[in-house]
Design a protein around this motif. Sequence first.
Motif, PDB file in Angstrom:
ATOM      1  N   GLY A  89       6.116  -6.889   1.997  1.00 43.60           N
ATOM      2  CA  GLY A  89       6.135  -5.669   2.790  1.00 43.60           C
ATOM      3  C   GLY A  89       4.791  -5.006   2.980  1.00 43.60           C
ATOM      4  N   TRP A  90       3.701  -5.716   2.733  1.00 41.12           N
ATOM      5  CA  TRP A  90       2.371  -5.120   2.871  1.00 41.12           C
ATOM      6  C   TRP A  90       2.071  -4.709   4.312  1.00 41.12           C
ATOM      7  CZ3 TRP A  90      -0.630  -3.765  -1.190  1.00 41.12           C
ATOM      8  CH2 TRP A  90      -0.284  -4.291  -2.453  1.00 41.12           C
ATOM      9  N   GLY A  91       2.483  -5.526   5.247  1.00 43.70           N
ATOM     10  CA  GLY A  91       2.249  -5.183   6.652  1.00 43.70           C
ATOM     11  C   GLY A  91       2.987  -3.910   7.052  1.00 43.70           C
ATOM     12  N   GLN A  92       4.218  -3.768   6.546  1.00 43.22           N
ATOM     13  CA  GLN A  92       4.982  -2.559   6.839  1.00 43.22           C
ATOM     14  C   GLN A  92       4.332  -1.326   6.214  1.00 43.22           C
ATOM     15  OE1 GLN A  92       6.335  -5.489   6.224  1.00 43.22           O
ATOM     16  NE2 GLN A  92       7.829  -5.835   7.860  1.00 43.22           N
ATOM     17  N   LEU A  93       3.786  -1.482   5.001  1.00 41.68           N
ATOM     18  CA  LEU A  93       3.060  -0.376   4.383  1.00 41.68           C
ATOM     19  C   LEU A  93       1.862   0.022   5.252  1.00 41.68           C
ATOM     20  CD1 LEU A  93       2.058   1.578   2.192  1.00 41.68           C
ATOM     21  CD2 LEU A  93       1.145  -0.404   0.944  1.00 41.68           C
ATOM     22  N   ALA A  94       1.072  -0.961   5.659  1.00 40.04           N
ATOM     23  CA  ALA A  94      -0.102  -0.678   6.489  1.00 40.04           C
ATOM     24  C   ALA A  94       0.294   0.006   7.791  1.00 40.04           C
ATOM     25  CB  ALA A  94      -0.866  -1.966   6.771  1.00 40.04           C
ATOM     26  N   ASN A  95       1.405  -0.429   8.372  1.00 39.11           N
ATOM     27  CA  ASN A  95       1.839   0.111   9.659  1.00 39.11           C
ATOM     28  C   ASN A  95       2.283   1.568   9.556  1.00 39.11           C
ATOM     29  OD1 ASN A  95       2.610  -0.204  12.510  1.00 39.11           O
ATOM     30  ND2 ASN A  95       4.712  -0.042  11.756  1.00 39.11           N
ATOM     31  N   GLN A  96       2.700   1.989   8.368  1.00 40.92           N
ATOM     32  CA  GLN A  96       3.154   3.367   8.226  1.00 40.92           C
ATOM     33  C   GLN A  96       2.016   4.374   8.430  1.00 40.92           C
ATOM     34  OE1 GLN A  96       6.476   4.761   7.712  1.00 40.92           O
ATOM     35  NE2 GLN A  96       6.653   2.739   8.637  1.00 40.92           N
ATOM     36  N   ILE A  97       0.781   3.940   8.239  1.00 36.64           N
ATOM     37  CA  ILE A  97      -0.336   4.875   8.455  1.00 36.64           C
ATOM     38  C   ILE A  97      -0.402   5.284   9.921  1.00 36.64           C
ATOM     39  CG2 ILE A  97      -2.817   5.248   8.269  1.00 36.64           C
ATOM     40  CD1 ILE A  97      -2.840   3.337   5.875  1.00 36.64           C
ATOM     41  N   PRO A  98      -0.542   4.357  10.875  1.00 32.68           N
ATOM     42  CA  PRO A  98      -0.563   4.812  12.273  1.00 32.68           C
ATOM     43  C   PRO A  98       0.760   5.402  12.744  1.00 32.68           C
ATOM     44  CG  PRO A  98      -0.617   2.407  12.144  1.00 32.68           C
ATOM     45  CD  PRO A  98      -0.843   2.914  10.761  1.00 32.68           C
ATOM     46  N   VAL A  99       1.888   4.932  12.197  1.00 33.67           N
ATOM     47  CA  VAL A  99       3.177   5.516  12.584  1.00 33.67           C
ATOM     48  C   VAL A  99       3.208   7.000  12.246  1.00 33.67           C
ATOM     49  CG1 VAL A  99       5.642   5.581  12.013  1.00 33.67           C
ATOM     50  CG2 VAL A  99       4.549   3.397  12.489  1.00 33.67           C
ATOM     51  N   MET A 100       2.784   7.348  11.037  1.00 35.42           N
ATOM     52  CA  MET A 100       2.831   8.751  10.626  1.00 35.42           C
ATOM     53  C   MET A 100       1.755   9.585  11.306  1.00 35.42           C
ATOM     54  SD  MET A 100       4.106   8.884   6.708  1.00 35.42           S
ATOM     55  CE  MET A 100       4.287  10.647   6.906  1.00 35.42           C
ATOM     56  N   TRP A 133       2.243   1.917  -2.418  1.00 37.26           N
ATOM     57  CA  TRP A 133       3.151   2.782  -1.650  1.00 37.26           C
ATOM     58  C   TRP A 133       3.073   4.219  -2.172  1.00 37.26           C
ATOM     59  CZ3 TRP A 133       5.689   2.746   2.767  1.00 37.26           C
ATOM     60  CH2 TRP A 133       6.113   1.549   3.350  1.00 37.26           C
ATOM     61  N   ILE A 134       3.116   4.364  -3.496  1.00 36.65           N
ATOM     62  CA  ILE A 134       3.068   5.701  -4.092  1.00 36.65           C
ATOM     63  C   ILE A 134       1.745   6.393  -3.755  1.00 36.65           C
ATOM     64  CG2 ILE A 134       2.919   6.969  -6.267  1.00 36.65           C
ATOM     65  CD1 ILE A 134       5.715   6.229  -5.905  1.00 36.65           C
ATOM     66  N   GLN A 135       0.649   5.638  -3.834  1.00 39.86           N
ATOM     67  CA  GLN A 135      -0.658   6.232  -3.547  1.00 39.86           C
ATOM     68  C   GLN A 135      -0.756   6.711  -2.100  1.00 39.86           C
ATOM     69  OE1 GLN A 135      -3.269   3.076  -4.810  1.00 39.86           O
ATOM     70  NE2 GLN A 135      -3.311   3.775  -6.943  1.00 39.86           N
ATOM     71  N   PHE A 136      -0.193   5.951  -1.178  1.00 39.79           N
ATOM     72  CA  PHE A 136      -0.146   6.415   0.212  1.00 39.79           C
ATOM     73  C   PHE A 136       0.828   7.586   0.342  1.00 39.79           C
ATOM     74  CE2 PHE A 136       2.279   5.923   4.290  1.00 39.79           C
ATOM     75  CZ  PHE A 136       1.357   6.581   5.093  1.00 39.79           C
ATOM     76  N   GLY A 137       2.008   7.453  -0.284  1.00 42.45           N
ATOM     77  CA  GLY A 137       3.035   8.475  -0.157  1.00 42.45           C
ATOM     78  C   GLY A 137       2.636   9.821  -0.717  1.00 42.45           C
TER      79      GLY A 137
END
Length: 834
Positions: free
Chosen positions: A492-503, A538-542
């Motif tokens: 799920g690394w790609g999905q994690l990375a994608n959440q940055i531009p999504v948000m 994930w936690i560090q981004f979240g």
Amino acid sequence: MIRYKLWVWVLCLVFPTWVWAENETRTCTSFTQQGRQVTFHLADSAALQLQLCSSSVVKIWFSPDGQLQRRNASFAVINEELEEVGTIHVDEQAACYEIFTPKLRIRVNKSPMSLQIFDKYQKLLFSDYADKGHVSEGTKKVEYKVLRRDEHFFGLGEKAGKMDRRGESYKMWNSDKPCYSVVEDPLYKSIPFFMSNYRYGIFLDNTYKTEFKFGTESRDYYSFEAPNGEMVYYFIFGKDYKEIISQYVGLTGKPIMPPKWALGFAQCRGLLTSEKLSREIAEGYRKRGIPCDIIYQDIGWTEYLQDFEWRKGNYENPKKMLSDLKEMGFKVVVSQDPVIAQANKKQWEEADRLGYFVKDHTNGKSYDMPWPWGGNCGVVDFTLPAVADWWGTYQQKPIDDGISGFWTDMGEPAWSNEEQTERLVMKHHLGMHDEIHNVYGLTWDKVVKEQFEKRNPDRRVFQMTRAAYAGLQRYTFGWTGDSGNGDDVLQGWGQLANQIPVMLSAGLGLIPFSSCDITGYCGDIEDYPAMAELYTRWIQFGAFNPLSRIHHEGDNPVEPWLFGPEAEKNAKAAIELKYRLLPYIYTYAREAYDTGLPIMRPLFLEYPMDMETFSTDAQFLFGRELLVAPVVKKGARTKNVYLPEGTWIDYNNKQTVYTGEQWTTVDAPLSSVPMFVKQGSIIPTMPVMNYIHEKPVYPLTFEIFPAQEGAQAAFTLYEDEGENLGYQRHEFVKTPIICSTLANGYELTVFAREGKGYTVPGPRNLLFRIYSAKAPKEVTVKGKKIKKTKPERLEENLENDTETVAWSWDKEAGICSVRIPDKGVDEQLMITFK
């Protein structure tokens, strides 16, 4: 001639968008004027109406039949008179009509009719493309606009993929997309608002399945279109993106502020639907000293959708559970779905009898909706005014029991994606489903919020939603739905990375308070040690999500202590960092309310002239002062970061300095997230607590990163009660702080608290940590020398002793610390170098 007509016919078959040719050349023959509106009449009976909302915002309405009538009032726009515009004068010339404002020159060319908008310096900002600017075919309407070679687009709300929309196309159709890919479209929300680097924004106010094509059909034009409804859009000019957003806020309304506790961490999982599990999770957090404010209950907390009754067998005594969790500092948030299960016979028959369900247009009966949970359901028609009080009575029951908020889930409504065309027979009170689909969730959230405030006066609503339309910021907050890799959670690394531009894109669409599902939601976790690294990242981004919720599907537990000691330690550190930064975050929460600006910001929002920032999708600004670059690659222990203009300091060690306007590779150990603070910044922090305001009175620490000599660092701290609606009544206080860098030291000024209606709850200390390469000789407060002490002694009894005034110098760390009591009055401190 026959060959020419045949060739045109062939081209129209091959290139359907060429239907514009059949409209022939449109000619503008006259105009009429009424107040702010100027209507240009065309020879073919069409009309183009321009309405000046302000000197820089123009409502544009193209009507092929010239009727200029809307079936429904706008769901998004609440104010079209943003400022006085005075008397509008239309200057008619041989070839065109022109309207001048203090900021714009608007030109309507007569033949072929086309619209062009220039700034006051005659720079072309926005233009119809050739003679095909406004095209209609049946109910479909398309707008074609000139595309410049160096033009870039940002926005459209919560969309996957890169932030720069150029070269891509997007649809607006709220869709339930579990485990969505990194380029999937459409997703859950529809916000048809975008901005161009040519200093304008466009809001297309059409609720049908609109589509945006940013150069996918031609390098010379871009387009936006609607399959039905009115072609109404707003042109918004601004000197930069911030000014464009502020005017979009003027049109669609301010974002509500969340309760302060909502900015802490939250824990959830798909089957977190029992008293026993809720208590176990609460104990787990408090036992380990990991901060947490909220425990969610997912969809199975009720026996039936949506009776708002606690599920028997899962909850022995829900009121006592809520009371006990409250004593521990936890708020409980429960889910809502917008449906009534047929198995819920009593409530379903009640709603059916009252006519509160969406109808099936083919038979006039309540629509029979298959639902992912609880069997077939009736879809509640929130566009029907009578439904509001009925729903509000039901949703008040768990509020009276002691819950603190809702998350409104599956409001697309679920299982009504593009391919499910059978849903289009649904008929709502305000229209057929093709018109209402995208605003269905919005109308639901409006009812939830207004009913909450009606029955719980002067209390901030907490509502986090998945599906919505433009204007949602007036009612709710957001989360980005079911991301993650459902096939293999470890991939799920790609999905994690994608959440940055999504948000970041969500923030540009006026969703300043949002969260992703930390852990990605999708995928069974079978190997917790193998998941530990991804979980940590994930936690560090979240931690930098304005709303931070750990959530995963099914019965996959995702509490920090399950992933091993190292992951627990690193997760705790990231969570504690967010809690320390709460005064900073809450100040920016107020700015979001005032201006619509998000807390998580793409770099180009603050550095609009730096084109390098257009492609910085893997990092963001957190407010203005902090830059965060989460690690989103497996095994990575470095991060390639772009630092914009200025000097940047590594926030994790405070001593490493970088020069901006360049890319650099920095260390990124698993224990921390790369984070930078701009020179000339002040960052307010607070002590870490188990939950927000566990102690109502606490010392405030201001980390000061002084500006260059002759310049200043400044910050204005915002504080209010935190849970009532006083912020809307201007009941708050602000404390401005300025640190001036002089040739021989620093002058630190703390200004008297400004404001009314709120009082700081008790005596407290202010601690200033000034990061300096030079050793201070002395420190004075209001001209009087204060005593020097050892660094370890300075912070002793900081929470209780509000009389001591002292300073210290930590030579190794390069920190001059000054401690003074907060009296709410002007204070002037001088730090003089040796």
